[in-house]
Design an enzyme around this catalytic site. Structure first.
Site, short mmCIF file in Angstrom:
data_model
loop_
_atom_site.label_atom_id
_atom_site.label_comp_id
_atom_site.label_asym_id
_atom_site.label_seq_id
_atom_site.Cartn_x
_atom_site.Cartn_y
_atom_site.Cartn_z
N ARG A 40 3.20 8.54 15.69
CA ARG A 40 4.04 9.40 16.54
C ARG A 40 4.80 8.56 17.55
O ARG A 40 4.33 7.52 17.98
CB ARG A 40 3.18 10.39 17.32
N LYS A 55 2.88 9.81 26.06
CA LYS A 55 1.81 10.20 25.15
C LYS A 55 0.73 9.11 25.08
O LYS A 55 -0.46 9.40 25.22
CB LYS A 55 2.39 10.45 23.75
N SER A 67 33.59 15.03 59.04
CA SER A 67 33.01 15.69 57.87
C SER A 67 33.56 14.99 56.64
O SER A 67 34.78 14.89 56.47
CB SER A 67 33.38 17.17 57.87
#
Ligand code: PEP
Ligand code: MG
Length: 887
Positions: A96, A26, A777
């Protein structure tokens, strides 16, 4: 001296959008907007470093902060006019929070700070609006008491509700100045009763109280929960933004609202949002009044008779449209804006990248690439791979009958069925019991986050498209219907009144978040069509990735689904899953119970055609793509019945005595079966099993090749190898069978034999194991289990506690432990390729579908990842992002 405070406003700023870590999202964006010359009320940001300092020093403030705050307040006054704390020259501020990652609704806000018994009169005089001044003061007392003084919000709501009821009012807007004065006096009396001291009148004391509360709220339980769910580090801290107040509640020419530069649900390119006339910011988000649409088009579509901002305040609207365009172009992304109109003048209070549904994210990325705003590579990187899961969510079958019992807003798409619960704790508890629930609330608040997370879907009876429930549900990818005003929740009695029916906790409902409907009972669902924007992004992703994406599929049905999702072969077929159905389990049990090799071979002969048929089907579905088939892996007792009754039943079906079956079951019992007689150890004890499986594979390959004309190159995988000699033993049997089948069928078959790497010893000895293996794998499920020495079947009981207590950040069975298990994978890859540079490398543990683990696989140079069918699209996208260097 350290700089703790960054100012902005009046066309310039100390910081910029780059300073997100320091100023929070913000604060950084307010600075950026100021520098762009947009109308931003002047203010300043106290840095996240001050917050970190605060927590590191027993909730104290660093030296110099107070003086920097004073200087910054003076600067606000110079730009906006007024002096903080001066009743003769009023300046009010908002306070805020704002952290690096956006945490909607998680942190607290205080508006109108600086008001007291004296300054409220000045505000009244200055605005020539006594009612407005008193309304602002009571809001301030209410917010401040809740956020800073820790008093219950409900307490004030009750006083207010009584006051309204006494006067016969429905809405707050009917309250007069004197009415508000009465409420304020009741508020103050109640506060003094609760706290034993009066509401603070000194603006400076108010300000520092608010600053401390914002910092402290970083550690409140709901913020902690949010961070846990979203993997946000506690060390980031929050910034505090202090800004000159502008008022959306200064009468009918004032308003406050939120807007998105594109539709956050659908992605449509159109300004989209809601506002309230004569209101302050929190009213919109809280969903107390039903907001109005910003554009005429949206109003008409919504069938609303309340005027749009476009109609009501055309000048402010035009400016908003132009600022929205400018910000979207500047940030090159869809923006979520907060604004206030004070007496016709527009002010911007926030901009940030807007949260959006997966569907909207795809559309926006594809559209923006088309508009030339971003490149195709950027478009690919803009999509959170995990969010694609939302698109795989079911929707209601259009042919299904709908018993609609309520309607609300289509707040977050997808459909969900579940049992009704009325509290977030119940939702969590029932989820733990494996039950699907719909969380039903009047409206949600940040305290409900854990319940929303546990629920399949969310239903509220109040609140708009930007209410807390709607925003959070979209972020979580859960279906949500909000503002279903015809439904009545009776929290106390645990009932939901809908269309004349009384539903209770545990009753099943379905919500359709795309249509905004509430339906009775369970309804047939459909899997969605994955075309359009989805297909475009997938195509671009496929063009960008290096690694192949295969699937873990045990059945033809899985294989078909995976192919439709773009799987490029099978990376793991767990053959044991083929043994559980009907007659097969019987033959399998006969094999296990047999005392002799002949007996076992006789039973295996019955299994052979079934296996061959399955494999042939897989080869055909995968037409020409690689298929890795793993030899039998689990301990044999998994195939036998347990418990006397079941043993007797099975024995009768098999035509043997219960005693014999019981003895065999007993004999196979192991204390630690996951570290016991399983994997290649079975093939060494009973080579005939591996031989049967190899024969089935080769015969199927010959058959499928003949049928399709495509050569089939099966990849046979040996599980749980720790010693090269184990692999040598099994490989020799496989090669022998291959030779025999080729002679018998007169067909040449190319094939590979490889191994899983699932034991630390195998990783360590990868150089020599690679001499016998065509491929590795990584079986990272077992490799994680054996590296940590944590049982994969029992880990859930305590790993969540580990996570909650901060001992580990992530469950290593979900996201690969890059440091430990990752090091073994890297080592095995490097050592294996030293022996055999063309050694094919893949991963087939659950991690093969986890984006962070996929990024690691890219760095490690694996050739492919293999994951469950529904994760294939996620893996394709994550592999592309990894190749493009994202993350
Ligand atoms: C593994 O261990 O990672 C693996 C894929 O095998 P399974 O899960 O079948 O043990
Ligand atoms: Mg395994």
């Amino acid at each position: 001296m350290a700089k703790w405070v960054y100012g902005f406003g009046g066309g310039s700023a100390d910081g910029s959008a780059e300073d997100r870590a320091l100023l929070g999202g913000k604060g950084a964006n307010l600075a950026e907007m100021s520098s762009l010359g947009l109308p931003v009320p002047p203010g300043f940001t106290i840095t996240t470093e001050a917050c970190t300092w605060f927590f590191a020093n027993g909730n104290a403030y660093p030296e110099g902060l107070a003086a920097q705050v004073d200087a910054a307040l003076a600067r606000i006054g110079e730009i906006a006019g007024g002096r903080f704390g001066d009743a003769g020259d009023l300046l009010l501020v908002s306070v805020r929070s704002g952290s690096r990652a956006s945490m909607p609704g998680m942190m607290d806000t205080v508006l109108n700070l600086g008001l007291n018994d004296e300054t409220v009169a000045a505000l009244a005089a200055g605005s020539a609006d006594e009612r407005f001044a008193q309304d602002s003061y009571r809001r301030f007392i209410q917010m401040y008491s809740n956020v800073v003084l820790g008093l219950d919000h409900e307490m004030f709501e009750e006083i207010l509700e009584d006051a309204r009821a006494d006067r016969g009012y429905e809405q707050d807007t009917e309250m007069s100045a004197d009415d508000w004065k009465g409420v304020i006096s009741l508020y103050k009396g109640r506060i003094e009763e609760e706290l034993g001291r009066p509401f603070p009148q000194d603006p400076k004391e108010q300000l520092w109280g608010a600053i401390g509360a914002v910092f402290s709220s970083w550690m409140n339980p709901r913020a902690v929960t949010y961070r846990r769910i979203h993997n946000i580090s506690a060390s980031w801290g929050t910034a505090v933004n202090v800004q000159a107040m502008v008022f959306g509640n200064m009468g009918e020419t004032s308003a406050t609202g939120v807007a998105f530069t594109r539709n956050p649900s659908t992605g449509e390119k159109a300004l989209y949002g809601e506002f309230l006339v004569n209101a302050q910011g929190e009213d919109v988000v809280a969903g107390i009044r039903t907001p109005q649409n910003i554009t005429e088009k949206a109003r008409i579509e919504a069938g609303s008779d309340k005027p749009s901002l476009e109609k009501l305040m055309p000048q402010a609207f035009r400016e908003l449209v132009s600022i929205a365009d400018r910000l979207e172009g500047h940030y090159r992304d869809m923006q979520d804006l907060e604004f206030t109109v004070e007496k016709g003048k527009l002010w911007m209070l926030q901009t940030r990248s807007g949260k959006r549904t997966a569907k909207a994210a795809l559309r926006i990325a594809v559209d923006m690439a088309g508009e030339g705003l971003i490149s195709r590579e950027e478009a690919v990187c803009r999509i959170d791979p995990a969010s694609l899961d939302q698109l795989l969510h079911p929707t209601i079958d259009p042919k299904a009958e709908r018993q609609v019992i309520g309607r609300g807003l289509p707040a977050s798409p997808g459909a969900a069925t579940g049992e009704i619960v009325f509290s977030p704790d119940e939702a969590e508890e029932m989820k733990r019991q494996g039950r699907a629930v719909i969380l039903v609330r009047v409206e949600t608040s940040p305290e409900d986050i854990h319940g929303m997370h546990a629920a399949e879907g969310i239903l509220t009876t109040r609140g708009g498209m930007t209410s807390h429930a709607a925003v959070v549900a979209r972020g979580m990818g859960k279906p949500c219907v909000s503002g279903a005003g015809s439904l009545r929740v009776d929290q106390k009695n645990g009932t939901l009144l809908a269309a004349g029916k009384t539903l209770r906790k545990g009753d099943v409902i379905t919500i359709d978040g795309g249509a905004g409907q509430v339906l009775e009972g369970a309804v047939a669902m459909l899997r969605p069509e994955l075309s359009g924007d989805f297909a475009a992004i997938m195509e671009w992703a496929d063009g960008a990735r290096r690694m192949k994406v295969r699937t873990n599929a045990d059945t033809p049905a899985d294989a078909r689904v995976a192919r439709s999702f773009g799987a490029e072969g099978i990376g793991l077929c767990r053959t044991e899953h083929m043994f559980f159905e009907g007659e097969r389990i019987l033959a399998m049990r006969e094999m296990i119970v047999a005392d002799t090799e002949e007996g076992r071979r006789a039973a295996l002969a019955k299994l052979l055609p079934m296996q061959r048929g399955d494999f042939a089907e897989l080869f055909e579905i995968m037409a020409g793509l690689p298929v890795t088939i793993r030899l039998l892996d689990p301990p044999l007792h998994e195939f036998l019945p347990h418990g006397e009754e079941e043993i007797a039943e099975v024995a009768a079906a098999m035509g043997i005595s219960a005693e014999k079956l019981g003895q065999r079951t007993e004999a196979l019992h192991e204390f630690n079966p996951m570290l016991g007689h399983r994997g290649c150890r079975l093939a060494i004890s009973y080579p005939e099993i591996a031989e049967m499986q190899a024969r089935a594979i080769f015969e199927a390959a010959a058959e499928a090749a003949k049928k399709t004309g495509d050569p089939v190159v099966p990849e046979i995988m040996v599980p749980l190898v720790g010693l090269k000699s184990e692999l040598d033993f099994v490989k020799a049997r496989i090669d022998q069978v291959a030779k025999t089948v080729m002679e018998e069928t007169g067909t040449h078959i190319d094939y590979l034999v490889g191994t899983m790497i699932e034991l630390p010893r195998a990783a360590l000895r990868a150089r020599e194991i690679a001499q016998a293996a065509d491929f590795f794998s990584f079986g990272t499920n077992d490799l994680t289990q054996t590296t940590f020495g944590i049982s994969r079947d029992d880990a859930a009981n305590f790993l969540e506690t580990y996570r909650l207590r901060g001992v580990i950040e992530q469950d290593p069975f979900v996201s690969l432990d890059l440091e430990g298990v990752g090091e073994l994978v890297e080592m095995a890859a490097t050592r294996g390729r030293e022996t055999r540079p063309d050694l094919k490398l893949g991963i087939c543990g659950e991690h093969g579908g986890d984006p962070a683990s996929i990024a690691f696989c890219e760095k490690t140079g694996l050739d492919y990842v293999s994951c469950s069918p529904f994760r294939v699209p996620i893996a394709r996208l994550a592999a592309a992002q990894a190749a493009l260097g994202k993350g």
